[in-house]
Design an enzyme around this catalytic site. Sequence first.
Site, PDB file in Angstrom:
ATOM      1  N   LYS A  50       0.840  -1.206   0.000  1.00 45.70           N
ATOM      2  CA  LYS A  50       0.000   0.000   0.000  1.00 45.70           C
ATOM      3  C   LYS A  50       0.874   1.254   0.000  1.00 45.70           C
ATOM      4  O   LYS A  50       0.605   2.217  -0.725  1.00 45.70           O
ATOM      5  CB  LYS A  50      -0.940  -0.010   1.226  1.00 45.70           C
ATOM      6  N   GLN A  94      -4.797  -1.747   9.720  1.00 41.29           N
ATOM      7  CA  GLN A  94      -4.519  -3.039   9.084  1.00 41.29           C
ATOM      8  C   GLN A  94      -5.009  -4.165  10.002  1.00 41.29           C
ATOM      9  O   GLN A  94      -4.597  -4.259  11.153  1.00 41.29           O
ATOM     10  CB  GLN A  94      -3.003  -3.174   8.823  1.00 41.29           C
ATOM     11  N   ASP A 117     -11.355   2.763   4.153  1.00 39.59           N
ATOM     12  CA  ASP A 117     -11.666   1.332   3.984  1.00 39.59           C
ATOM     13  C   ASP A 117     -13.181   1.100   4.003  1.00 39.59           C
ATOM     14  O   ASP A 117     -13.655   0.020   3.658  1.00 39.59           O
ATOM     15  CB  ASP A 117     -11.027   0.503   5.114  1.00 39.59           C
TER      16      ASP A 117
END
Length: 295
Positions: A50, A94, A117
């Site tokens: 990422k 994460q 997200d």
Amino acid sequence: MIIDGKEMAARLRAEYKLRVEALAGRGVRPGLAVVMAGDNPASKVYVANKIKACGQIGLHSEVHEFPSDVVSKAVLARIRRLNADPAIHGIIVQLPLPAHLDARRILESIEWKKDVDGFHHYNVGALVIGNTVFPPCTPYAVQTLLAHSGIPVEGRNVVVVGASNVVGKPLALMLLAEGATVAICHIKTRDLAQFTILADILVVAAGKPNLITGPMVRTGAVVIDVGINRLPDGRLVGDVDFEAVRAKASHITPVPGGVGPMTVTMLLGNTLSAAERDAPGEALAGAVARIGEND
Ligand code: NAD
């Protein structure tokens, strides 16, 4: 036809780069913060990917790493700081987090306008009623792969295998919103094949190698394989028996090189959209103007 996610991701990233340059002209550099805790080796690889992708298109990125024994208070305090930081437009945590941390509470602490997200309750609710703010990245990747491959969704039978909160459930809702007839299958589904065989579009996100075999797929179906599995011999495979199913499908995604590269790309896209919304001056085409409608 094999759907090349890598090539599609490269094309989209080139477009994103232009949007980043346009934002620079308005005095804004989009920024993404990644919060992680513990030593999960897979998480480290995902985060590194990422960060690398951010660098490729000119996004600012930062990693906020905590040891496995970190206390919730420390993570929550860091997210509070990032929520208030004008250089940061997107924040992700994460997953998985170490088991002693309350992942849900930590996700809820992210300011929803920076929740790129799309996991915050606010954003999940907005998606359910069709007012999506940030489409969760993996379902968004599947939707974009279909759209860019010229595959219509409206009126088609879609079967989603896997009902997780990050992939199966949001994807089913997103394709329903596009007018598909959607069935969601999961570990308790009896006789999976009786559903999969009806699919015009079959999306598999279960995390089980060879779950979908040739006879389970209708000739001419579109097959999107979200699964990522590491075999004992080190090979990376999806959930679909690729060779057998490829012989029947009209379109199929490979693993690796299908959904994976597009997922990271969608994260870049959501971060850009968040920054575009905040930027002074005229909104660009492609900016997520609808975010404002939810204020
Ligand atoms: P998860 O474990 O949270 O959920 C798996 C789902 O599949 C569950 O709903 C479960 O009921 C269902 N399932 C499991 N075994 C099944 C079976 N035998 N028959 C029918 N249903 C079954 O997993 P997840 O986070 O949704 O991820 C699913 C897969 O997708 C994993 O392999 C993961 O690595 C992969 N993934 C890939 C990407 C990407 O970018 N390509 C992103 C996220 C997840």
